[in-house]
Every structure is written in C-alpha cells, then in structure tokens.
Design a protein around this motif. Structure first.
Motif, PDB file in Angstrom:
ATOM      1  N   SER A   9       0.842  -1.192   0.000  1.00  0.00           N
ATOM      2  CA  SER A   9       0.000   0.000   0.000  1.00  0.00           C
ATOM      3  C   SER A   9       0.880   1.244   0.000  1.00  0.00           C
ATOM      4  O   SER A   9       1.886   1.313   0.701  1.00  0.00           O
ATOM      5  N   ILE A  11       0.259   4.216   1.197  1.00  0.00           N
ATOM      6  CA  ILE A  11       0.264   4.884   2.499  1.00  0.00           C
ATOM      7  C   ILE A  11       1.151   4.139   3.496  1.00  0.00           C
ATOM      8  O   ILE A  11       1.855   4.755   4.292  1.00  0.00           O
ATOM      9  N   ASP A  12       1.168   2.815   3.425  1.00  0.00           N
ATOM     10  CA  ASP A  12       2.035   2.032   4.312  1.00  0.00           C
ATOM     11  C   ASP A  12       3.507   2.309   4.017  1.00  0.00           C
ATOM     12  O   ASP A  12       4.323   2.420   4.933  1.00  0.00           O
ATOM     13  N   GLN A  15       4.342   5.805   5.390  1.00  0.00           N
ATOM     14  CA  GLN A  15       4.373   5.833   6.858  1.00  0.00           C
ATOM     15  C   GLN A  15       5.607   5.117   7.397  1.00  0.00           C
ATOM     16  O   GLN A  15       6.225   5.574   8.353  1.00  0.00           O
ATOM     17  N   GLY A  33      -1.755  12.167   0.223  1.00  0.00           N
ATOM     18  CA  GLY A  33      -2.780  12.306   1.244  1.00  0.00           C
ATOM     19  C   GLY A  33      -4.167  11.994   0.733  1.00  0.00           C
ATOM     20  O   GLY A  33      -5.138  12.048   1.477  1.00  0.00           O
ATOM     21  N   VAL A  35      -7.441   9.933  -0.789  1.00  0.00           N
ATOM     22  CA  VAL A  35      -8.125   8.718  -0.333  1.00  0.00           C
ATOM     23  C   VAL A  35      -7.610   7.491  -1.071  1.00  0.00           C
ATOM     24  O   VAL A  35      -7.415   6.439  -0.479  1.00  0.00           O
ATOM     25  N   ALA A  37      -4.698   6.762  -2.105  1.00  0.00           N
ATOM     26  CA  ALA A  37      -3.407   6.301  -1.589  1.00  0.00           C
ATOM     27  C   ALA A  37      -3.585   5.337  -0.423  1.00  0.00           C
ATOM     28  O   ALA A  37      -2.727   4.504  -0.163  1.00  0.00           O
ATOM     29  N   ARG A  38      -4.697   5.436   0.268  1.00  0.00           N
ATOM     30  CA  ARG A  38      -4.955   4.529   1.391  1.00  0.00           C
ATOM     31  C   ARG A  38      -5.401   3.144   0.933  1.00  0.00           C
ATOM     32  O   ARG A  38      -5.254   2.179   1.655  1.00  0.00           O
ATOM     33  N   PHE A  39      -5.951   3.070  -0.274  1.00  0.00           N
ATOM     34  CA  PHE A  39      -6.527   1.812  -0.729  1.00  0.00           C
ATOM     35  C   PHE A  39      -5.774   1.175  -1.891  1.00  0.00           C
ATOM     36  O   PHE A  39      -5.857  -0.025  -2.087  1.00  0.00           O
ATOM     37  N   ASN A  41      -2.595  -0.183  -4.062  1.00  0.00           N
ATOM     38  CA  ASN A  41      -1.232  -0.629  -3.838  1.00  0.00           C
ATOM     39  C   ASN A  41      -0.330   0.130  -4.809  1.00  0.00           C
ATOM     40  O   ASN A  41      -0.804   0.901  -5.648  1.00  0.00           O
TER      41      ASN A  41
END
Length: 67
Positions: A9, A11-12, A15, A33, A35, A37-39, A41
C-alpha cells in the motif's frame, strides 16, 4: 533484497519510510494524502499515473537503502 514491492500500500510505504515521499513526488505522485493512496497498492497507483512500476520500486528501494 527489496523491502518495498509493488503489492504494498502506498500509504504504508510512506508511513514506514518517510524518505520515500520525495521519490513519489519526483514521479508526479504528489497525492499521497488522497483517499486512493490509502486503498491502492503501489502497482495500481503507478498504473493510474502512467508510471513504470519497476522503475518506481527500484528508486523507492534505493531511497531506503535497499537496492
């Protein structure tokens, strides 16, 4: 051995490895940032931006000292 691969992911990655933000920006992926990017890969995000995922993965791994 790579620590970042195309199935991870976005975002992972950011982080866990904040030093990769500049690489994403250099590839035109400044929407870290958003949405999606959170879902998505890494492969999906690169594809959506027309980016060669193999090159992106290689550069991300260089940024984290794994190449």
């Amino acid at each position: 051995m790579s620590v970042i691969d195309k199935s991870m992911s976005i975002i992972d990655i950011v982080q866990k490895y904040p030093q990769t933000v500049e690489i994403f920006r250099n590839y035109g992926m400044g929407c870290l940032g958003c949405v999606a990017a959170r879902f998505e890969n890494l492969e999906q995000g690169a594809s959506a931006h027309g980016i060669d995922v193999a090159s992106l993965v290689a550069d991300l791994n260089k940024a984290v000292g794994q190449d």
